[in-house]
Design an enzyme around this catalytic site. Sequence first.
Site, PDB file in Angstrom:
ATOM      1  N   PRO A   2     -67.682 -35.862  16.279  1.00 15.80           N
ATOM      2  CA  PRO A   2     -67.701 -34.969  17.408  1.00 15.80           C
ATOM      3  C   PRO A   2     -67.007 -33.660  17.112  1.00 15.80           C
ATOM      4  CG  PRO A   2     -66.218 -36.829  17.720  1.00 15.80           C
ATOM      5  CD  PRO A   2     -66.482 -36.670  16.293  1.00 15.80           C
ATOM      6  N   GLU A   3     -67.767 -32.625  17.116  1.00 14.75           N
ATOM      7  CA  GLU A   3     -67.210 -31.280  17.039  1.00 14.75           C
ATOM      8  C   GLU A   3     -67.305 -30.685  18.444  1.00 14.75           C
ATOM      9  OE1 GLU A   3     -68.706 -29.111  13.580  1.00 14.75           O
ATOM     10  OE2 GLU A   3     -69.419 -30.981  12.736  1.00 14.75           O
TER      11      GLU A   3
END
Length: 273
Positions: A2-3
């Site tokens: 997850p960015e």
Amino acid sequence: MPELPEVETIARELRSHILYQPITGVVTYTTHLRLPIPPNIKHALIKKSFINIKRRGKYLLLSISDGKTLLVHLGISGQIIILPLSHEKNKHEHIAITFANHKSLCFIDPRKFGTIILITGDPLQHTLLKNLGPEPLSKKFNSTFLRKHIYNRKITIKQLLMDGRFISGIGNIYANEALFLSKINPIKPAYTLTFKECDNLVNAIKATLKRAILKKGTTIKDFRNSFGENGQFQVELKVYGRENKTCLECKKSIIKKIRIAGRGSFYCPKCQQ
DNA sequence: CTGTTAACCTGAGTGC
DNA sequence: TGCACTCAGGTTAACA
């Protein structure tokens, strides 16, 4: 996993799922993720509610009705999925928070690199947050800011983009994609970027992240939104994961994969010189 | 101070 | 099938 776009996607969805819902139960199955899960988390949450949900970099900040904050980071493989109150426990489910609307917020993380902690006081002054660089989609992150921070920096521009103390929220996928979009070689030393390249890179980062948020994130393997669904930005990736494939821009050169500071880095040798 | 590497952890994929 | 090995959307302590 997850960015920024993936965490933003989760944050938006959680607002419609659980905001203001009274917390009716908390179950923990694990004592430690990257940091210890607070032993008092059940007592801290039960009979309260989340009255605000924010994102800072790759962190989720859930404001509790008593003024404290639940800080969540998904690490690489973390997922937050909303399931029915009575669901079969996932093998890697570490905590489940249940609400009066019979929904259950489940934190699932096979690799246990995620973080869940409680913060008293201003969360932005907490050790984990206070040294974060600006939000890439904010006005503070502009060409002037970038030019100032590349000064004398001998690390590659890609490493700088992935340094959360310089700018928050950018990870390996979007660093690769933004550098491709701005036609900058990822291995270029940061200090060698021209004014024009700084302009282009800032614009490319903002455009890439906005587009990825619109597509609800990138699913390579683990990422799921709070409904357990895949993101859609992976079909628009130009370089990440495309080694040995033809460049979609010049349609001639072959995308190369190299290793920069231990991370897989993808670029077109022709388009990004 | 700057920059590099290893470590945290599990699972998937590859080659023998 | 099994084993050894590499790699993976992140972060940071420890080191030179």
